[in-house]
Design an enzyme around this catalytic site. Structure first.
Site, short mmCIF file in Angstrom:
data_model
loop_
_atom_site.label_atom_id
_atom_site.label_comp_id
_atom_site.label_asym_id
_atom_site.label_seq_id
_atom_site.Cartn_x
_atom_site.Cartn_y
_atom_site.Cartn_z
CD GLU A 5 88.17 26.75 7.95
OE1 GLU A 5 88.85 26.88 6.93
OE2 GLU A 5 88.26 27.50 8.82
CG ASP A 42 88.44 31.55 10.10
OD1 ASP A 42 88.64 30.65 8.92
OD2 ASP A 42 89.45 31.44 10.73
CG ASP A 65 95.18 30.89 18.69
OD1 ASP A 65 95.68 31.44 17.58
OD2 ASP A 65 95.45 29.66 18.69
#
Length: 527
Positions: free
Chosen positions: A277, A232, A202
């Protein structure tokens, strides 16, 4: 698998009740950075039918069996004829994986898919057909093969160390909010934060240089002519750990970052369309994202439309959508655009969820394409392609022909779709699923209330008929879907509000003296 309608209604009402609290907690309903009003954004960007493409599986231009950008360009005429006005490209950047959600270069093109010039050609050809191209923006994480991560891992004192989050080998490891598994991965004598499977590290959005770089990446693609992005894992920028799921602080930091991102994007192109999303059952958690984003995919609605079609039983989806949309409008200064879909690259294909039933597939499509906002079609959905997880089998090659066909991709064998009726065959059949999709998409173009109208509930006594109104200031229509295998005969509400049949999916739909006859598995639009 299928919940009772009453249970669904109760859950939706609970969600609606929770949203007001979320609006107060997360604040801000205006997009002060936008140079367009909410209504202008909705009129300009709303009402389009988008088509999601997994490039590797779609169309091959050079005979290597792998779909590519030139292959998509060659099929723009097909998409235009279907009625598509927008394309969402799954990741096109260099990546060590087949799917591309682990990027190694945010400014490059996957060599399997072609070159930057090929992409520019696609954008040019799409623009000439008035087709908007949006692309996946995957910035929650990178590939461990990305140069940033390699530098971060190898040099604890280097520039890129703080671009990721590291802990020591003996530090406690919390649980990932996304997967329920440990959130940190071992790397040498350290551990890095990576909440998704596949060792994906990440990025650290607390670091100013990371935020600046992501805004620079977005500007690069917008300046090339991309019309927007699909974001995303939008809620996982700061919702990293299990305890973050209920943390107001984590949610507020997410929204603050995406507000910052939206402001930067608007400086490049205020017309940018962004769909996110935010995969969550709670509308209370989804709503605040509609300040920085135009849309968020409606997973709950996807399930409901599929349940309706499969069970041949209607829910009052307009009742819940009307109320949820009201709050979403207030939170987004009326720029919110619904993003309905039936299935995508992360879910079982809708035709498999419907057990291959063609009639049910048509009724699912009819619901989708009469919804407000921007409906999204997953490639091959219009010909009834099937597929169930694991992910490779919901991303099988598009079936262009059952004969030898030079553009056919072969990146993986077709476990589910070897016998699927091809595009070539279905285009010749006026009763095919493809023809049904094309017909319903044309309705949206011909009837402005379907394209731009709000959705309002309409009371009807038949449990197998989905009924709702779609309304603009100038036009009001009634949409009816008979989900069942039986003819449905019923009276409309006691006024003569709707007395004209504007569109029907079958020839023997009858409207007379306020009475409607709907054949099995049919749809009608009344004015």
């Amino acid at each position: 698998m299928f919940a009772e309608i009453t249970r669904r209604a109760a859950v939706l009402l609970l969600m609606i009740g929770m949203m007001a609290a979320a609006a107060v907690a997360l604040g801000g309903c205006s997009n002060e950075e936008a140079s367009l009003s909410g209504e202008e954004i909705r009129q300009e960007s709303g009402g389009k039918v988008y088509y999601e493409i997994f490039v590797r599986a779609f169309h091959d231009s050079d005979g290597d069996g792998i779909g590519d950008l030139r292959g998509i360009t060659k099929k723009l005429d097909y998409l235009e004829e279907l009625g598509v006005e927008g394309i969402w490209l799954m990741p096109i950047h260099p990546s060590p994986s087949y799917h591309g959600y682990d990027v190694t270069d945010f400014y490059g093109i996957n060599p399997d898919y072609g070159t930057l010039d090929d992409f520019k050609d696609l954008l040019k050809e799409a623009s000439e057909r008035d087709i908007t191209v949006i692309m996946d923006l995957v910035v929650n994480h990178t590939s461990p093969e990305h140069a940033w991560f390699k530098s971060s891992a190898s040099d604890p004192n280097g520039k890129y160390r703080k671009w990721y989050k590291w802990i020591g080998p003996s530090d406690p490891v919390p649980i990932s909010a996304a997967t329920g598994y440990p959130a940190y991965k071992e790397y040498g004598d350290s551990k890095y934060l990576g909440i998704f499977p596949g060792s994906l590290p990440d990025l650290n959005f607390d670091h100013a240089e990371v935020r600046a770089e992501v805004k620079k990446i977005a500007a690069f693609w917008l300046e090339l002519g991309v019309g927007g992005f699909r974001i995303d894992a939008a809620k996982h920028i700061y919702e990293d750990l299990e305890e973050d799921k209920t943390s107001k602080e984590a949610a507020a930091k997410n929204i603050a970052w995406w507000d910052e991102f939206r402001a930067a994007v608007n400086k490049v192109n205020p017309h940018t369309y962004i769909v996110s999303e935010v995969w969550d059952d709670s509308a209370a958690k989804i709503g605040p994202y509609l300040k920085p984003f135009n849309s968020s995919f409606n997973f709950n609605l996807a399930n409901e439309m599929t349940w309706n079609a499969s069970g041949e039983s209607a829910s009052n989806l307009a009742f819940s959508l009307d109320r949820i949309h009201g709050l979403y409008d207030r939170m987004s200064s009326s720029s919110f655009i619904e993003a309905p879909f039936l299935s995508n690259h992360d879910t079982n294909r809708v035709m498999s969820e419907l057990n291959g039933n063609l009639d049910h597939a048509k009724m699912a499509a009819s619901q989708l394409l009469t919804m407000p906002g921007n409906p999204f079609i997953y490639y091959g959905e219009e010909i009834g392609m099937q597929g169930k997880k694991p992910d490779e089998y919901i991303r099988e090659p598009m079936i262009w022909s059952q004969k030898k066909y030079e553009g056919q991709t072969t990146w993986i064998s077709n476990k589910y779709n070897a016998l699927t009726a091809s595009v070539e065959d279905q285009m010749k059949d006026s009763d095919s699923l493809y023809s049904h999709y094309r017909k319903l998409i044309q309705w949206r173009k011909d009837i402005d209330a379907l394209r731009h109208g709000d959705i309002k509930p309409y009371s009807i006594s038949h449990a197998a008929v989905v009924a709702f109104r779609r309304e603009t200031e100038k036009e009001k229509v009634l949409v009816l879907h008979n989900l069942s295998r039986k003819e449905q005969l019923f009276q409309l509400e006691d006024s003569n509000e709707f007395d004209t049949l504007l569109a029907g999916s079958k020839d023997n739909i009858i409207l007379s003296n306020n009475q409607v006859t709907l054949p099995p598995y049919s749809s009608a639009v009344l004015e």
